[in-house]
Design a protein around this motif. Structure first.
Motif, short mmCIF file in Angstrom:
data_model
loop_
_atom_site.label_atom_id
_atom_site.label_comp_id
_atom_site.label_asym_id
_atom_site.label_seq_id
_atom_site.Cartn_x
_atom_site.Cartn_y
_atom_site.Cartn_z
N ILE A 64 0.86 -1.18 0.00
CA ILE A 64 0.00 0.00 0.00
C ILE A 64 0.89 1.23 0.00
O ILE A 64 1.81 1.35 0.82
N HIS A 66 0.38 4.95 0.76
CA HIS A 66 -0.64 5.79 1.38
C HIS A 66 -0.34 7.26 1.10
O HIS A 66 0.42 7.92 1.81
N THR A 91 -5.47 7.58 8.29
CA THR A 91 -4.30 6.71 8.34
C THR A 91 -4.53 5.52 9.26
O THR A 91 -4.10 4.40 8.96
N CYS A 95 -4.28 1.57 8.19
CA CYS A 95 -3.55 0.57 8.96
C CYS A 95 -4.42 -0.66 9.22
O CYS A 95 -3.95 -1.80 9.14
N ALA A 98 -4.44 -2.57 6.03
CA ALA A 98 -3.17 -3.27 5.82
C ALA A 98 -3.13 -4.57 6.63
O ALA A 98 -2.67 -5.61 6.14
N VAL A 106 3.67 -0.95 3.95
CA VAL A 106 2.98 0.31 3.68
C VAL A 106 4.04 1.39 3.49
O VAL A 106 4.94 1.55 4.32
N TYR A 108 4.44 5.35 3.31
CA TYR A 108 3.67 6.50 3.80
C TYR A 108 4.30 7.80 3.34
O TYR A 108 5.50 8.03 3.52
N ILE A 144 1.61 4.39 11.34
CA ILE A 144 2.21 3.47 10.37
C ILE A 144 3.24 2.57 11.06
O ILE A 144 3.34 1.37 10.78
N TYR A 154 7.27 -0.99 6.81
CA TYR A 154 6.92 0.37 6.38
C TYR A 154 8.16 1.08 5.88
O TYR A 154 9.30 0.74 6.23
#
Length: 296
Positions: A64, A66, A91, A95, A98, A106, A108, A144, A154
């Motif tokens: 993802i 974001h 956000t 999460c 996710a 992810v 961000y 995140i 992340y």
């Protein structure tokens, strides 16, 4: 890979979608409902502030990105509730998504606004945001990071002022270069909030996208990066450069009051991103030339 981009119809999201698709990835897009959408997109009209709507997304996804956000310091001061809903609650909901999809990672998109004012800010510099926007985006970084405990990686990227073709030229408060260029295109007066001695660190959109794609690499796991050129550009010089593209017009500059939460000046240190393999291709004159020609 299968990659979901939130805010995929926005300025950066569109460029990301195009680049990822050209590299052979299957791209899915979440963005606000009731928008004009090209028929070839895997688009889902979802408001990220609505948890039930977000977790109704069921496609199998590897990553993802974001990017969806309320992205303006000015509007965050005018409507702090919407800013908080989009950037903090939104956000949190991503999460949850996710975790539901058990994605690998992810990526961000954060902001230089988390630093407040200052020069050569590096990733471990003090975080002293001046606007609600800076605070809400910083909260997103922490949300995140909680994904690690669920086995989800992340990468966080703090973007400085990104500009280029495809930016919303009708938004008078978002995008310092696009705001001034739009006025130069449509008027003989450029209104500037605050001092002409304010300064920024500007990044062309193609270079921004190239940096974000590094987040797909495992070597960038659990890392935070600045996306900036480490180049201090004063507003006055920015305006001179824009004016030089309109020799046929007598453009004047009008300085008006700055708004609450505006940053006087910010530049970043990009050494960590360069070490990760980033190679920016555009300086400001080159990027501005492309932007102006596209808009003309």
């Amino acid at each position: 890979m299968k990659i979901l981009i939130t805010g995929g119809l926005g300025f950066i999201g569109k460029h990301l979608s195009t680049r990822l698709s050209s590299l052979g990835h299957k791209v899915f897009i979440i963005d606000k409902p009731d928008q004009k959408v090209p028929p070839d997109l895997n688009f889902y009209g979802i408001d990220i502030t609505d948890k039930e709507s977000v977790i109704s997304f069921t496609e199998e996804i590897d990553f993802i990105i974001h990017a969806a956000a309320q992205s303006t310091g000015y509007y965050s001061q005018i409507d702090h509730v919407n800013d908080c809903l989009c950037n903090s609650l939104g956000t949190i909901n991503i999460c949850y998504l996710a975790r539901k999809l058990q994605v690998k990672k992810v990526i961000y998109l954060s902001t230089m606004a988390v630093y407040g004012n200052g020069e050569n800010r590096h990733e471990n510099s003090p975080l002293t945001p001046l606007s609600n926007y800076g605070v809400s985006k910083l909260s997103g970084e922490f949300y995140i990071k909680t994904l690690k405990q669920y086995g989800i990686e992340y990468s966080i990227f703090r973007l400085w002022n990104t500009y280029g073709p495809g930016q919303d030229m009708d938004n008078p408060r978002n995008g310092i270069v696009s705001v001034y260029l739009a006025q130069a295109l449509n008027s003989t007066i450029i209104k500037v909030t605050g001092s002409l001695q304010r300064f920024r660190d500007l990044v062309y959109i193609d270079d921004c996208v190239s940096a974000l794609l590094l987040g797909l690499n495992a070597r960038c796991n659990s890392q935070t990066y600045n996306i900036c050129n480490s180049n201090k550009i004063y507003v006055k010089d920015m305006l001179d450069s824009i004016q030089s593209h309109f020799p046929e017009k007598d453009i004047s500059i009008e300085v008006v009051d700055s708004h609450d939460g505006d940053q006087a000046g910010s530049t970043g240190d990009n050494k960590k991103l360069l070490q990760a393999g980033w190679k920016p291709l555009f300086n400001f004159p080159q990027g501005l030339e492309n932007f102006v020609q596209h808009e003309k």
